[in-house]
Design a protein around this motif. Structure first.
Motif, PDB file in Angstrom:
ATOM      1  N   UNK A 181      12.721  53.020   7.592  1.00 38.97           N
ATOM      2  CA  UNK A 181      13.980  53.572   7.076  1.00 38.97           C
ATOM      3  C   UNK A 181      13.798  54.034   5.631  1.00 38.97           C
ATOM      4  N   UNK A 182      13.091  53.232   4.832  1.00 34.68           N
ATOM      5  CA  UNK A 182      12.852  53.588   3.431  1.00 34.68           C
ATOM      6  C   UNK A 182      11.981  54.838   3.336  1.00 34.68           C
ATOM      7  N   UNK A 183      10.927  54.912   4.144  1.00 36.22           N
ATOM      8  CA  UNK A 183      10.049  56.081   4.130  1.00 36.22           C
ATOM      9  C   UNK A 183      10.819  57.327   4.548  1.00 36.22           C
ATOM     10  N   UNK A 184      11.680  57.194   5.541  1.00 30.38           N
ATOM     11  CA  UNK A 184      12.489  58.340   5.963  1.00 30.38           C
ATOM     12  C   UNK A 184      13.431  58.799   4.849  1.00 30.38           C
ATOM     13  N   UNK A 204       6.891  66.256   7.708  1.00 30.94           N
ATOM     14  CA  UNK A 204       7.665  66.377   8.941  1.00 30.94           C
ATOM     15  C   UNK A 204       6.870  65.924  10.166  1.00 30.94           C
ATOM     16  N   UNK A 205       5.561  66.173  10.151  1.00 34.20           N
ATOM     17  CA  UNK A 205       4.749  65.881  11.329  1.00 34.20           C
ATOM     18  C   UNK A 205       4.185  64.466  11.339  1.00 34.20           C
ATOM     19  N   UNK A 206       3.822  63.926  10.174  1.00 35.78           N
ATOM     20  CA  UNK A 206       3.063  62.670  10.171  1.00 35.78           C
ATOM     21  C   UNK A 206       3.694  61.527   9.392  1.00 35.78           C
ATOM     22  N   UNK A 207       4.708  61.793   8.579  1.00 35.38           N
ATOM     23  CA  UNK A 207       5.261  60.729   7.735  1.00 35.38           C
ATOM     24  C   UNK A 207       6.685  60.362   8.137  1.00 35.38           C
ATOM     25  N   UNK A 208       7.544  61.352   8.239  1.00 40.45           N
ATOM     26  CA  UNK A 208       8.944  61.062   8.577  1.00 40.45           C
ATOM     27  C   UNK A 208       9.109  60.913  10.088  1.00 40.45           C
ATOM     28  N   UNK A 209       9.641  59.761  10.492  1.00 43.60           N
ATOM     29  CA  UNK A 209       9.891  59.510  11.910  1.00 43.60           C
ATOM     30  C   UNK A 209      11.375  59.192  12.097  1.00 43.60           C
TER      31      UNK A 209
END
Length: 416
Positions: A181-184, A204-209
């Motif tokens: 949640x914090x990374x997003x 968008x492809x590898x970090x935010x889920x």
């Protein structure tokens, strides 16, 4: 004398050739034994030496050993380290430009060399790097803040550090963890602040889920039981029955479409004159139905749904095989009716055991218990009109309460 000299010369030549051949064989044998072995040993010792300097916090030596190992492998990171190991090292040696360049082109799906794979299983480099990175994350954040890279690069390096720690701690991403949640949140802030950054695709492809509910949902209720209660004149002839239904439920955003089939078993409370014969009191009767409903989701959460609906269908009574074998005229009763209906449904959704709710970001592995109340308005009297039978009003309605179990759900789509 000359003959002796000739024999001596021949002996010396043959001995020399044999010695040369033996030396050549020994050299070849040594080459075979040491082929690739020296590189493997060199890499083994180099990785261990790097780790030894790392544990002593001598990052200058760590950088020197890292550079030498890469030079020996012609700059091929995958023949020297696992990519995640290399990224940890570059964070600690504060080589941010090299780190950024590597992150832009790294492919975590590419295999490392056999030597790296074998050595990493015993030298514990990854474990040590991860542990120190997790325990000293605040120190690394200070290093980043004090570096000379741009503000955008600093913010990206912070975001990438959080992600690479998450990747090290688990092979799968827990989409509901506080860390994710914090990374997003960091990702959203970065993308809003730098809409045209070179890191847009990486984030968008590898970090935010992040995932959001799909507009589409589907359920299959393949087992439902309940009561069907006739009212008014209809109840004078048919008792309350036990029903069974199956339904297919397709949803788009707030809209609901339900296609259902079912039947209910009843007993005649009074005899019915039909087809010129008497359908006797206490005989069994089966009411078959098919219907189509349209509804609207007043409430739709991960656990609960409430939706009113309206629709229509077709129903008809039939009797048992034993009865119409005895009285053939009762085989085709033609006691049928179209009907409108209204109702309301309630769903309780839950996770199926042993199924992964976050498999590829989908919540389709849900089951549900549904309770649906339906008020149907048939008029079976019309099917008896003009058939020469006496007047037998059957203009009552029916109440249906069904409790069903089914599979399905509303999938989720990754936000990019």
């Amino acid at each position: 004398m000359k003959i002796r000299l000739l024999f001596a010369t021949i002996f010396i030549v043959l001995f020399s050739l044999n010695s040369f051949s033996q030396n050549e064989k020994d050299s070849l044998r040594s080459e075979i034994i040491n082929y690739e072995q020296s590189k493997h040993v060199f890499l083994d010792k180099g990785r261990r030496l790097l780790l030894d300097h790392f544990e002593k916090s001598d990052m200058f030596k760590v950088k020197e050993v890292k550079d030498l190992l890469l030079k020996e492998n012609e700059g091929n990171v995958y023949n020297t380290f696992y990519p995640i190991e290399f990224i940890y090292i570059l964070y600690w040696t504060e080589e941010y430009n090299e780190l950024i360049d590597f992150i832009k082109q790294v492919d975590f799906t590419l295999p490392v060399s056999n030597s790296v794979r074998i050595l990493a299983a015993t030298d514990n480099m990854f474990t040590s790097l991860l542990q120190q990175t997790v325990e000293n994350k605040d120190l690394l954040l200070v290093f980043i803040e004090e570096s000379e890279v741009s503000e955008m690069d600093k913010e990206f390096l912070v975001l990438q550090l959080e992600d690479i720690i998450r990747a090290g701690l688990s092979n799968r991403i827990d989409l509901e963890s506080e860390q994710t949640v914090y990374i997003n949140e960091l990702s959203d802030l970065f993308l809003d602040k730098y809409p045209d950054s070179p890191y847009d695709t990486i984030i968008r492809e590898t970090i935010r889920y992040k995932f959001e509910p799909s507009p589409w949902a589907f359920y299959w209720d393949f087992l439902g039981f309940g009561a069907v209660v006739p009212t008014s004149n209809l109840s004078d002839y048919f008792s309350t029955g036990v029903g069974m239904e199956m339904a297919l439920d397709l949803r788009y955003k707030k809209l609901v479409g339900i296609l259902g089939f079912g039947f209910s078993g009843h007993t005649l409370d009074n005899e019915i004159l039909i087809n010129g014969v008497t359908w006797a009191n206490n005989s069994s009767a089966t009411l078959g139905i098919g219907y189509l409903n349209a509804g609207y989701l007043l409430l739709d959460t991960k656990k609960v749904s409430i939706y009113p609906f309206i629709g229509g269908g077709y129903s008809g009574f039939s009797t048992s095989q034993d009865i119409y074998k005895e009285i053939p005229e009762l085989k085709k009763l033609k006691l049928n009716s179209w009907f409108p209906q209204v109702g309301i449904g309630f769903d309780y959704k839950f996770k199926m055991p042993n199924l992964d709710y976050y498999e590829m970001g989908s919540d389709g592995n849900w089951s549900r218990i549904s309770v649906r109340y339906t008020y149907r308005m048939p008029d079976f009297s019309r099917s008896l009109e003009g058939r020469g039978d006496i007047s037998q009003p059957m203009d009552g309605f029916t109440h249906s309460i069904m409790v069903s179990w089914g599979l399905g759900g509303r999938g989720t789509e990754r936000v990019k």
